[in-house]
Scaffold this motif. Structure first.
Motif, short mmCIF file in Angstrom:
data_model
loop_
_atom_site.label_atom_id
_atom_site.label_comp_id
_atom_site.label_asym_id
_atom_site.label_seq_id
_atom_site.Cartn_x
_atom_site.Cartn_y
_atom_site.Cartn_z
N SER B 20 0.85 -1.19 0.00
CA SER B 20 0.00 0.00 0.00
C SER B 20 0.89 1.25 0.00
O SER B 20 2.09 1.17 0.26
CB SER B 20 -0.89 0.01 1.24
N GLY B 59 -4.25 -1.57 -8.74
CA GLY B 59 -4.65 -1.37 -7.35
C GLY B 59 -5.75 -2.35 -6.98
O GLY B 59 -6.68 -2.57 -7.74
N GLU B 61 -8.39 -3.23 -3.84
CA GLU B 61 -8.93 -2.79 -2.54
C GLU B 61 -9.00 -4.01 -1.63
O GLU B 61 -9.52 -5.04 -2.00
CB GLU B 61 -10.33 -2.18 -2.70
N THR B 71 -5.75 0.13 -0.24
CA THR B 71 -5.45 -0.27 -1.60
C THR B 71 -4.03 -0.83 -1.66
O THR B 71 -3.09 -0.16 -1.23
CB THR B 71 -5.56 0.92 -2.56
N TYR B 73 -1.08 -1.97 -4.05
CA TYR B 73 -0.63 -1.76 -5.43
C TYR B 73 0.37 -2.83 -5.85
O TYR B 73 1.18 -3.29 -5.05
CB TYR B 73 -0.01 -0.38 -5.58
#
Lengths: 209, 209
Positions: B20, B59, B61, B71, B73
């Motif tokens: 994140s 991304g 969630e 999120t 990544y």
């Protein structure tokens, strides 16, 4: 936004003699000042207006007979004092040097060795080329400040080239554990000897952002 | 605005593993990355959003049970390719080095000798201090890239200190005519030997703005 380096350059030029924004631009151009400091023509115009508002320079409108009117700027007493303060401020800044290639060094550990070696070779090549260009030009330069400035850059470029060579050798000879930035996201060091590195007060070094 | 150095740092972190924005910020903090590259927390957040729009990162969630959603990544294939391009771009930039004090050097000629010597002394002192700080910390640093980066800075600081000392001696021993930037506003050299300096193609040097 006021930049100390630009203000110092503008006030310094006016310490020499009063002149218009256009003359100052031509002067900086002729003296290759832009090899030293980022001071564009628009920033000269813009900052002269600001310095005038702040009372650091005076502007006198001159009407030429054939030529269009122009504003000739002169440094004021307040401007003279400010010049001294700015010079003192810039000379007193903590030591600092940045190189464009540092993010590449910081990311070598997530690249393959071949890719990493190629990038390091490229950096070294660029700095050797830069040094060669300076060596060719230096004998033609008469002004002491310009020559000295180029010599400092030349020395730095050579230093970088030698450093890259040693770093490449050491980096790929080093054990994996010492090679990369593998400190955990929770701040715990991945190796015991990394603790002093992560807990050290880096702000005291004064060499980065 | 996309900055190659920040994009390289973000993509590089995600090459290591998905994380994140918060984790990345903590990681950069723990690894003292900010000693290398200007990459603030807001810029991580902002640039991750942009990189996601550009398809360079994905991304996902995540809903935690107790924790708020976040999120995570991950780098995409396009992102991997871009990482390689950016590293290549930064490694291929022309040699360049800037020092904060150069505007002071450029303006010594409009100052008195006492003032000039005092400023030069201050610059030298700052760089010697910077070198001393690095010397004290170096033995505590385990990571090779960090150590090497600091050694390069240490070498540069020492170079600067020695250079200032030589420059001060030469500058105040030099005849007035060679000392300052006294080239006329019309571009005519004030001394014959200055001509090559003013007509030289400085853009070829690749060391300034």
């Amino acid at each position: 936004m006021a930049k100390p380096s630009i203000d110092l350059m503008i006030l310094g030029a006016l310490k020499e003699r009063p002149m218009s924004a256009y003359e100052m631009d031509r002067l900086f151009e002729a003296r290759a000042v832009r090899r030293w400091v980022r001071v564009s023509a628009p920033s000269i115009y813009r900052n002269l207006l600001r310095l005038r508002e702040e009372g650091l320079v005076d502007g006198r409108e001159e009407k030429g007979e054939a030529a269009p009117p122009r504003t000739v700027y002169a440094i004021t007493e307040t401007g003279e004092a400010r010049f001294g303060e700015l010079a003192d401020e810039l000379a007193g800044l903590d030591a600092r040097v940045d190189f464009d290639f540092t993010p590449v060094i910081a990311n070598l550990y997530v690249m393959g060795e071949d890719e990493g070696r190629e990038l390091l070779g490229k950096i070294k090549e660029r700095y050797l080329e830069g040094a060669e260009r300076l060596e060719r030009v230096l004998p033609k330069v008469a002004r002491l400040e310009a020559k000295a400035n180029m010599e400092l850059r030349l020395g730095t470029y050579r230093l970088v080239a030698g450093w890259v060579e040693r770093f490449e050798r050491d980096f790929y000879a080093a054990p994996e554990g010492v090679r990369g930035w593998v400190l955990g996201a929770d701040g715990s060091p991945s190796t015991p000897d990394e603790a002093p590195f992560s807990t050290f007060d880096w702000t005291a070094l004064g060499g980065g952002a």
